[in-house]
Design an enzyme around this catalytic site. Structure first.
Site, PDB file in Angstrom:
ATOM      1  N   ASP A 155       0.750  -1.097   0.095  1.00 45.31           N
ATOM      2  CA  ASP A 155      -0.141   0.097  -0.166  1.00 45.31           C
ATOM      3  C   ASP A 155       0.924   1.147  -0.108  1.00 45.31           C
ATOM      4  OD1 ASP A 155      -2.088   1.768   0.133  1.00 45.31           O
ATOM      5  OD2 ASP A 155      -2.837   1.128   2.158  1.00 45.31           O
ATOM      6  N   ASP A 183      -2.677   2.398  -6.188  1.00 47.47           N
ATOM      7  CA  ASP A 183      -1.697   2.647  -5.019  1.00 47.47           C
ATOM      8  C   ASP A 183      -1.420   1.423  -4.218  1.00 47.47           C
ATOM      9  OD1 ASP A 183      -4.212   3.021  -4.000  1.00 47.47           O
ATOM     10  OD2 ASP A 183      -3.396   4.428  -2.455  1.00 47.47           O
ATOM     11  N   GLU A 184      -2.109   0.357  -4.553  1.00 44.11           N
ATOM     12  CA  GLU A 184      -1.993  -0.952  -3.789  1.00 44.11           C
ATOM     13  C   GLU A 184      -2.524  -2.294  -4.659  1.00 44.11           C
ATOM     14  OE1 GLU A 184      -5.153  -1.712  -0.883  1.00 44.11           O
ATOM     15  OE2 GLU A 184      -6.235  -0.083  -1.580  1.00 44.11           O
TER      16      GLU A 184
END
Length: 351
Positions: free
Chosen positions: A9, A99-100
């Site tokens: 993350d 983003d993850e």
């Protein structure tokens, strides 16, 4: 073999990119926002500012708050760089946001001295290439990995080696800690004197499903015990195959640029062959030191995996770009992909 799943993350992703690219934002409370906060950096979060909050309300909490407009194209490009790095490690990856994502590292963890070492190397490599920090969680499934990645944010990691370790960690946390338990469901559970995860252990699966329905009851029962059978979904159809390199020190020599482009081509081509795919389109991407980005592509009518044909297309694209400035990033990818076996079946139907 027990699964080993990692969740990464990126820390305050949009805001971190803006701080990296603009020194004046560093150490200041900033949000990336339109009328609503998309991302708040950690300085802003100290004031109680969070995503989905209006900028008007955020300003009331922090009058000196800096509001940076959203640049989705820039964040998407950064996400692609990170995802390409992940795919160099394993194709068993599921990207659930810019983003993850999740990685199934069961088959590759033996190449590293420990899970801790793998996590450290992963975070270090992401930072070296992007200048951004990420948090990592490693667990026995997606649930435990996801919760682990949140424990030592920002920039840290945490590992659950088994269900017992997870239960010991989670049982004294508020019930809201379990994914799937939102604010409204939490209120319902609180009315029934369920405040902590530990309170779930008093009930059987049958009792929980009878009281809260099959889906919610099963969620409470399994997640409180660290049980999660979901696979890392890497089976989605591949839209493109490629690779990018971001250079910490920009390159300017024609020889060096040509060598890097050829290396990227060979890496991408090997993946194309390994996945048994054909391609119609070749894409060359160039980003200069001043962040000007050029993308060139060439498409043929019939899909192919012929290396000479594809290399000829790449050479044609390379010659169309003027490399007059220092190069910060190069990328080579294949698009309009087609499964070779499907193509073969199509031909077979004609006879």
């Amino acid at each position: 073999m027990k699964r080993i799943i990692m969740h990464y993350d990126m820390d305050a992703f949009y805001a971190s990119i803006e701080m990296r690219d603009n020194k004046k934002y560093r150490s200041k409370p900033i949000v990336v926002a339109g009328g609503v906060v998309t991302t708040a950096n950690y300085e802003a979060r100290k004031f109680g500012i969070h995503s989905a909050m209006t900028t008007t309300d955020a300003k009331k909490l922090c009058p000196k708050l800096v509001i940076v407009p959203v640049n989705k194209d820039k964040y998407l490009e950064e996400s692609k760089i990170i995802q390409n790095l992940v795919l160099k490690i394993t194709h068993k990856a599921e990207f659930i946001a810019l983003d993850e994502g999740f990685l199934d590292i069961t088959d590759i963890i033996h190449k590293f001295s420990s899970k801790e070492s793998f996590g450290n190397i992963f975070r270090k490599r992401i930072f070296e290439i992007t200048g951004l920090s990420c948090s990592v969680g490693i667990g026995i499934n997606k649930l435990t990995a996801k919760i682990a990645s949140d424990i030592h944010k920002p920039g840290g990691q945490y590992i659950f080696n088994n269900e017992e370790e997870f239960i010991e960690f989670i049982r004294h946390k508020k019930i809201r800690k379990l994914p799937g338990v939102g604010a409204k469901f939490e209120q319902v559970l609180n009315k029934n004197n369920i405040f902590l995860v530990d309170d779930i252990f008093k009930f059987s699966l049958k009792e929980l499903t009878a009281k809260y329905g099959t889906a919610r009851g099963e969620l409470l029962y399994t997640y409180s015990r660290g049980i999660d059978f979901r696979e890392v979904d890497f089976s989605n159809s591949t839209h493109s195959i490629g690779n990018e390199n971001t250079f910490r020190i920009p390159i300017d020599s024609d020889v060096e640029i040509s060598r890097e482009i050829e290396d990227l081509f060979n890496w991408s081509y090997n993946r194309l062959i390994k996945k048994n795919l054909l391609t119609k389109t070749l894409i060359l991407k160039v980003r200069f030191k001043d962040r000007e980005t050029i993308t060139r592509s060439k498409t043929r009518s019939i899909p192919t995996d012929d290396k000479e044909i594809l290399k000829g297309m790449l050479d044609e694209l390379s010659s169309s770009v003027e490399f007059k400035k220092d190069v910060k990033l190069l990328g080579v990818s294949f698009g309009n992909l087609e499964n070779r076996s499907n193509r073969q079946l199509t031909f077979e139907k004609l006879y």
